[in-house]
Every structure is written in structure tokens, then in C-alpha cells.
Design an enzyme around this catalytic site. Structure first.
Site, PDB file in Angstrom:
ATOM      1  N   GLU A 117       3.634   3.062   9.026  1.00 28.83           N
ATOM      2  CA  GLU A 117       2.641   3.367   7.998  1.00 28.83           C
ATOM      3  C   GLU A 117       3.120   4.436   7.015  1.00 28.83           C
ATOM      4  O   GLU A 117       2.362   4.847   6.137  1.00 28.83           O
ATOM      5  CB  GLU A 117       1.320   3.787   8.648  1.00 28.83           C
ATOM      6  CG  GLU A 117       0.649   2.660   9.407  1.00 28.83           C
ATOM      7  CD  GLU A 117      -0.754   3.004   9.875  1.00 28.83           C
ATOM      8  OE1 GLU A 117      -1.234   4.115   9.544  1.00 28.83           O
ATOM      9  OE2 GLU A 117      -1.378   2.169  10.553  1.00 28.83           O
ATOM     10  N   GLU A 123       0.844  -1.192   0.000  1.00 27.79           N
ATOM     11  CA  GLU A 123       0.000   0.000   0.000  1.00 27.79           C
ATOM     12  C   GLU A 123       0.879   1.240   0.000  1.00 27.79           C
ATOM     13  O   GLU A 123       1.834   1.341   0.769  1.00 27.79           O
ATOM     14  CB  GLU A 123      -0.895   0.001   1.245  1.00 27.79           C
ATOM     15  CG  GLU A 123      -1.833   1.193   1.317  1.00 27.79           C
ATOM     16  CD  GLU A 123      -2.665   1.210   2.582  1.00 27.79           C
ATOM     17  OE1 GLU A 123      -3.498   2.128   2.727  1.00 27.79           O
ATOM     18  OE2 GLU A 123      -2.488   0.310   3.445  1.00 27.79           O
ATOM     19  N   LYS A 159      -6.980 -10.348  11.116  1.00 30.12           N
ATOM     20  CA  LYS A 159      -6.368 -11.079  12.187  1.00 30.12           C
ATOM     21  C   LYS A 159      -7.069 -12.420  12.359  1.00 30.12           C
ATOM     22  O   LYS A 159      -8.264 -12.534  12.120  1.00 30.12           O
ATOM     23  CB  LYS A 159      -6.474 -10.313  13.505  1.00 30.12           C
ATOM     24  CG  LYS A 159      -5.744  -9.016  13.582  1.00 30.12           C
ATOM     25  CD  LYS A 159      -5.895  -8.446  14.990  1.00 30.12           C
ATOM     26  CE  LYS A 159      -4.990  -7.211  15.133  1.00 30.12           C
ATOM     27  NZ  LYS A 159      -4.790  -6.814  16.522  1.00 30.12           N
TER      28      LYS A 159
END
Length: 437
Positions: A326, A248, A408
Site C-alpha cells: 500500500e 491510487e 471481491k
């Protein structure tokens, strides 16, 4: 005359024996040639002998085939199972089990049904490198390792310095049973939203580069990830990437700008802004992008992370930002000259749904397909900090996605989901071998 007839019979018998021996040799030669021409033949027979009934799984309590097909009756039965605490407890494995079981590595690998031989030449010649960051629940980790293990790959394991000693002992005992699984040389004390998460991966990157294994791609995971593709599936997709990376990487939204505009530090155990102190501009006027912590990157990309002076400067600049995992990889992915990177133009932005690394359901993106805002169907399990902890009802949708891994999973929440997914992957491995034969 009688002597002559006896001699002729013996002669004929000898000739027949010679002919039979020749035929046997010819048959053996043909079989040998067949095995050489088809290297998967022995792998297929060995894999078939291993079997697929999971020793930890509720084999008689649920119908995995129906669950994977999304059949409502089977999903309801699985849901009811996971509501019973006694059912969850019956499948739980304590950390000390792995310490004791791994004292006999041969028996451990056999009883836990590890695939300890390369399943194809294609996979054998395309080894992968893994960095797995964990801090609790050895059972989750061991099932993940078993699902992704292959002898040609290599695995670096990072255990949080804050983890319980019993957990560290369990993981290090497991690692000692495999020549290609090792504990990272330098452990980090993991602080949520801080640089430590990135440093753990970089420590593994350095250790993996120092090994003799000529691995092709790097994949980083945490203990609650689980594959939704086989190793062969991954290898074939990575071959198509041909050195490109998949992660991403998007333009940073206005709501996230403060993460990199202000200095952050540890305050009473939490990573917080340092009194409004502003940061200077990024080195080399690099535009900062956003993404997530999990990536599929080439060996050359990893080498750049460790050696490129621009990246090393960016690393130092990023260390006191908020949630750096991130931003760091997403930004490096848009730097000119970095192997496998893309241009900074918004045309090259890649969302987490288009990147192959990891499938995550965020609660605020869930909804029905008729909704224009929804990205994926509602979570069929539960939520932890806005992230779906998958239930069995998520599998039908999940296995149709392009991603390599999903997050998860938790054996303490829905062991059926992990059990049925692992069984599905094992059956797919066998099907792939049969196709090759």
C-alpha cells in the site's frame, strides 16, 4: 444446316458458361476484398458460433438482463437462490476437474468457451501483460482467466507456496493449455501485510519483461478479481493514457505513519513491529505515499522498477515495513523521472475511485447517496475483513463505473453475480464487433 445450328447452340452455351464463371470470380474477389477491408468479419461469425450460455451458470434460474438493470424482483429471486446451499453446491467445480479436463487442451478450450483468436486489429496490436496472484479456489481463477483471456496478451501466474498441492496442480495444468499463460519462475510464501505480496508481483514483472511479447501495459490481479470492462474497452482507455499510469496515490495519513516508521518482522507467523525499533529515513529523502496493491502501469514503468537505482534502494528500505503493497507503488508513482509518474503536490493525489485499476467497496465508506460521508451504495452481498464480497445487486451500479476490475467475487458466496457479469461482458464483446462491422 442442323450441324450449324448445333454449333451455334454450343457456342452460345460456352459463352454463357464463361460469363457465369467470370461473374463467380468477380463475386469471390468482392467477398475477399470485403473480408480484407473488414478484418472483424470472420471474428464476428466465429464468436457468434461460440454462444453465450455459460456452462457453469444458472441459466434457467435467473434473469441476468433484469439483474443488470437493477429490477427488484429479479434481484430478490437471485438473493433467494444464493441462500440455498444445494444451489451453491450444484455449481461448484473441484480442483481436480481442471487437472483432468486440461489433459485434452483443444476440447477444454472449446468446451469452456475461451476466445482463442484476436477480436480486432486494435487489440492485437496492443497486448497487455497480467500478473495474477492466487492461493485457493481454482474455479474462481479459471473464470477470471476465461473472462480476460486473449491470445495476444500474456499472463504470469503466481501460486502461493503455502497453497495446497491439488490447487497448484490445477492451476499449472490450466496454464499448460495456453502458450501465453505461464507459471512464475520463483514463487513466494505469502505472509499477510508483509513484503511477500509485492515480491510476487516483481517476480512476475521480471518474467514478463523476459518474454518476446511486446506488451504495452501491466495489470496485477488476485484470484477474486473480475473484469467489468472488455479487453477492447481497456485497450482504448489505455491508449488515451498514452504512457501515463493509473493507481491510487495519496498523502499518507497520520494513522498510517507507524507502518513506515518502525521495523517489522515475522513473529510466530505474523508480520509485526520489531520491539519498537525505528527505521531510518527513506532513501533520497523520498516522500512516502499511500495507495493499494493494484495498478495499471506502462511497460516503461515496470522496467524502471527493475532497473532504476532509486527504486531499487526504495524497495530495500520498504521490505521491513508494514503493508508495503500500500506504499511502494504509490510512492514510485510520485518519483520524478519515473515513466508515467506525477508530481508530489497534493493536487496530483488520486483516490481509488478516480484510479481505473480496481473497484472495491469498504464497509466504512458505504451508505446512501444523501450521506456526505458515503462513497458508494451499501454492499448487496456480504463482507470479509471489511471488504464487500459482491452480490448480484451490486452489478447495476458496478458496470457504470470507470474501473477495469472489481473485487471481491466468490463463486461460493454468490455465483449469480459472476455468471451475470461474465454474460454481460460476452454480450458486450459481440455488440462491439457488430459496431465495427
Amino acid at each position: 444446316m442442323k450441324w450449324l445450328m448445333t454449333r451455334r447452340v454450343r457456342s452460345n452455351s460456352l459463352t454463357l458458361a464463361v460469363l457465369l464463371a467470370a461473374l463467380c470470380i468477380l463475386c469471390l474477389f468482392s467477398m475477399g476484398r470485403k473480408d480484407v477491408q473488414n478484418p472483424n468479419h470472420s471474428s464476428l461469425s466465429r464468436l457468434t458460433r461460440i454462444g453465450y450460455d455459460d456452462i457453469d451458470g444458472p441459466e434457467k434460474a435467473c434473469n441476468c438482463t433484469a439483474i443488470l438493470e437493477g429490477k427488484p424482483e429479479a434481484l430478490n429471486e437471485a438473493k433467494i437462490l444464493t441462500m440455498h446451499k444445494s444451489f451453491i453446491e450444484s455449481l461448484r467445480i473441484p480442483d481436480h476437474f481442471y487437472v483432468n479436463a486440461s489433459k485434452d487442451c483443444t476440447n477444454f478450450k472449446m468446451s469452456r468457451k475461451y476466445l482463442t483468436f484476436p477480436l480486432s486489429r486494435e487489440e492485437e496490436h496492443f497486448p497487455l501483460a497480467y500478473a495474477i496472484v492466487v492461493h485457493h479456489k481454482a474455479q474462481n481463477f479459471e473464470r477470471l482467466l476465461r473472462a480476460i483471456y486473449a491470445p495476444q496478451n500474456i499472463y504470469c501466474i503466481h501460486v502461493d507456496l503455502k497453497a495446497a498441492p491439488s490447487f497448484f496442480d490445477a492451476i499449472s495444468s490450466l496454464a499448460s493449455c495456453f502458450p501465453n499463460v505461464f507459471m512464475v519462475s520463483r514463487r513466494e510464501k505469502m505472509i499477510y501485510n508483509s513484503w511477500s505480496r509485492v515480491q510476487a508481483d516483481i517476480n512476475c514483472m521480471a518474467d514478463l519483461m523476459a518474454t518476446d511479447v511486446a506488451w504495452k501495459y501491466f495489470i496485477n490481479l488476485c484470484g477474486q478479481d473480475f473484469p467489468i470492462k472488455t479487453n477492447l474497452d481497456m485497450v482504448r482507455k489505455l491508449r488515451v493514457l498514452d504512457g501515463a499510469n493509473s493507481m491510487e496515490s495519496e498523502a499518507m495519513s497520520a494513522g498510517k505513519l507507524s507502518r513506515v516508521q518502525f521495523v517489522h518482522k515475522l513473529v510466530y507467523g505474523y508480520w509485526k513491529a520489531d520491539g519498537g525499533k525505528k527505521k531510518g529515513p527513506p532513501p533520497f529523502q523520498l516522500p512516502i505515499f499511500t495507495g493499494n496493491a493494484y495498478i495499471l502501469v506502462s511497460r516503461a514503468f515496470v522496467l524502471s522498477v527493475l532497473e532504476d537505482h532509486r527504486i531499487l534502494a526504495l524497495i530495500e528500505w520498504t521490505k521491513d515495513t508494514f503493508n508495503p503493497e500500500e506504499t511502494i507503488w504509490a510512492t514510485i508513482q510520485r518519483m520524478p523521472g519515473v515513466p508515467g509518474s506525477t508530481w508530489t503536490s497534493s493536487k496530483y493525489d488520486m483516490t481509488d475511485m478516480n484510479a481505473m485499476a480496481r473497484l472495491v467497496k469498504w464497509s466504512w465508506h458505504e451508505g446512501e447517496r444523501s450521506s456526505r460521508q458515503a462513497v458508494y451504495p451499501p454492499c448487496q452481498g456480504s463482507h470479509v475483513r471489511g471488504v464487500c464480497v459482491y452480490g448480484a445487486g451490486d452489478l447495476h451500479w458496478m458496470v457504470a463505473q470507470q474501473h477495469f476490475f472489481a473485487n471481491k467475487f466468490d463463486t461460493d458466496t454468490d455465483p449469480v453475480a459472476i455468471y451475470c457479469l461474465e454474460k454481460y461482458l460476452r454480450q458486450r464483446v459481440l455488440a462491439q464487433l457488430r459496431e465495427e462491422n
